[in-house]
Design a protein around this motif. Sequence first.
Motif, PDB file in Angstrom:
ATOM      1  N   TYR A   1      -2.731   4.601   3.597  1.00 44.19           N
ATOM      2  CA  TYR A   1      -1.752   4.420   2.579  1.00 44.19           C
ATOM      3  C   TYR A   1      -2.695   4.252   1.680  1.00 44.19           C
ATOM      4  O   TYR A   1      -3.390   4.851   0.871  1.00 44.19           O
TER       5      TYR A   1
ATOM      6  N   ALA B   1      -4.423   7.003  -0.834  1.00 47.56           N
ATOM      7  CA  ALA B   1      -4.533   7.209  -1.843  1.00 47.56           C
ATOM      8  C   ALA B   1      -5.791   6.915  -2.926  1.00 47.56           C
ATOM      9  O   ALA B   1      -5.943   7.627  -4.260  1.00 47.56           O
TER      10      ALA B   1
ATOM     11  N   VAL C   1       0.781   7.322  -6.757  1.00 48.03           N
ATOM     12  CA  VAL C   1       0.028   8.239  -7.215  1.00 48.03           C
ATOM     13  C   VAL C   1       0.308   9.474  -6.395  1.00 48.03           C
ATOM     14  O   VAL C   1       0.376  11.025  -7.184  1.00 48.03           O
TER      15      VAL C   1
ATOM     16  N   SER D   1       0.397  -0.758   0.009  1.00 48.42           N
ATOM     17  CA  SER D   1       0.143  -0.378  -0.473  1.00 48.42           C
ATOM     18  C   SER D   1       1.008   1.384   0.072  1.00 48.42           C
ATOM     19  O   SER D   1       0.510   2.279  -0.889  1.00 48.42           O
TER      20      SER D   1
ATOM     21  N   ALA E   1      -6.232   9.957  -5.900  1.00 53.17           N
ATOM     22  CA  ALA E   1      -6.222   9.676  -6.798  1.00 53.17           C
ATOM     23  C   ALA E   1      -7.652   9.774  -8.110  1.00 53.17           C
ATOM     24  O   ALA E   1      -7.535  10.429  -8.939  1.00 53.17           O
TER      25      ALA E   1
ATOM     26  N   LEU F   1       2.276   1.822  -3.316  1.00 55.15           N
ATOM     27  CA  LEU F   1       1.089   1.985  -4.403  1.00 55.15           C
ATOM     28  C   LEU F   1       0.383   4.067  -4.391  1.00 55.15           C
ATOM     29  O   LEU F   1       0.507   4.742  -5.355  1.00 55.15           O
ATOM     30  N   LEU F   2       1.353   4.381  -2.908  1.00 54.32           N
ATOM     31  CA  LEU F   2       0.671   5.670  -2.560  1.00 54.32           C
ATOM     32  C   LEU F   2       1.568   6.829  -2.830  1.00 54.32           C
ATOM     33  O   LEU F   2       1.352   7.930  -4.121  1.00 54.32           O
ATOM     34  N   LYS F   3       2.814   5.835  -2.738  1.00 52.30           N
ATOM     35  CA  LYS F   3       4.219   6.754  -3.577  1.00 52.30           C
ATOM     36  C   LYS F   3       3.780   6.858  -5.387  1.00 52.30           C
ATOM     37  O   LYS F   3       3.870   7.502  -5.804  1.00 52.30           O
TER      38      LYS F   3
ATOM     39  N   PHE G   1      -6.012   2.586 -10.408  1.00 46.90           N
ATOM     40  CA  PHE G   1      -5.143   1.811  -9.489  1.00 46.90           C
ATOM     41  C   PHE G   1      -4.188   0.683 -10.003  1.00 46.90           C
ATOM     42  O   PHE G   1      -3.773   0.339  -9.125  1.00 46.90           O
TER      43      PHE G   1
END
Length: 452
Positions: free
Chosen positions: A358, A362, A122, A115, A366, A118-120, A417
């Motif tokens: 996270y 995200a 976005v 997770s 996003a 993933l946030l990084k 995503f």
Amino acid sequence: MNEDQLLTYLKENDIKKIKFAFADIDGVLRGKVIHYKKFIDGLKQGYGFCDVVFGWDSADACYDNVKLTGWHTGYPDRPCRVDLSTFRTIPWNEDIPFFLGDFTQVDGEDLPACSRSLLKKVAQACGEMGYHPEFAQEFEWFNFRETPQSLQEKNFTGMESLTPGMFGYSILRTSQEDAYYNDLFNLLFDFNVPLEGLHTETGPGVYEAALLHDEVVAAADKAVLFKTAVKEIAYKHGITATFMAKWSENLPGCSGHIHQSLWNKEQSENLFYDASDQYNMSPLHKHYLAGQLHCLPHILPMYAPTVNSYKRLVEGAWAPTTITWGVDNRTTAIRILHPSEGYTRLETRTPGSDTNPYLAMAAALASGLYGIKNKLELTIPPTEGNGYQDKRNGSLAPNLFEAATMMKNSDLAKELFGGAFVDHFTNTRLWEWRQFAKSVTDWELKRYFEII
């Protein structure tokens, strides 16, 4: 802190051990304490970590419906890399050096279940659009004068609340527990998870804390660390803290609202603010809001990830049930605040305290960026009054099964995503629903045992 500075710090302070952790799909921190030499050796290539941590649920029961890992892969190690920018020491645990890590890979092939990675991604996309995302999460949680052992012995019944009664914003109740209350504020500050405010909420033994805002990844780091830190500090006082979204049907649920705004790269201008608008909302702000409203039903499990989440999302419980927005309206899914230029922001109110920060951040960022990229018009009018009754634009899914099924089949979620993440995440949520569906609850026993 760069690598050279870190090595100097370890040598000068005669550090023998380092602790690191990362968040699993549920936002639960998994980690190790390792020898300083192993830590140094792994700074470049990472530290092998069994990927079962992404192949089991919060109770360590292995999924039978995910492709990423399982008995079919043999549960191999995956390289976890620490982020040196997350360095801090743990003031309630010998000031041991601590780092957060993730499964971001140097070749760009990140682990879809990670997770933080993933946030990084976005956040990087946000930066490439020219924006600096400023975020903060707030949490409510209940405190009990219990230990993990006593909870098991009592079978999670007859638990003793830290303090009695409904007493929101109480000075008295916090003074009665000032050792714990002061430790929370002071130790979290020393842990570089500073609080903006801390107070009681309405309910026996319930607290609320707002974290100071920061860049979105740093804000999520602090939110993840906050939840575990509170639990660890609570244990020191013979207290157990729970971040369940709704632990009792007779008491309010626990929120995890996310505050957010976009700034210019120099962080000198709040791009959500426009003095000429009725609500001081810039066109960019309205596109961002429109994106969140549009995407909300497609990605709801990222805000409401557990079976219990949906017990909080009910009418009249200070949590949203409809796809709505309003100006300083606490009954809507999204609340707009514009007290001043610096504090004009959007508050996403769907997340509960059980979220993985996270994933929740995200989802918020996003979907807001989706609205900006597609120049979505804000066609939904603001709700005035009771947002629970404003069903013009639809309602949120009533349970995890429906929400996860919709996300699993959503092309929009996959666009935001990636298909690999959506497939893995939604299958973990459907697994969670299956575990719930096959269990026999106290409600069923009380209702049917004798009479049916």
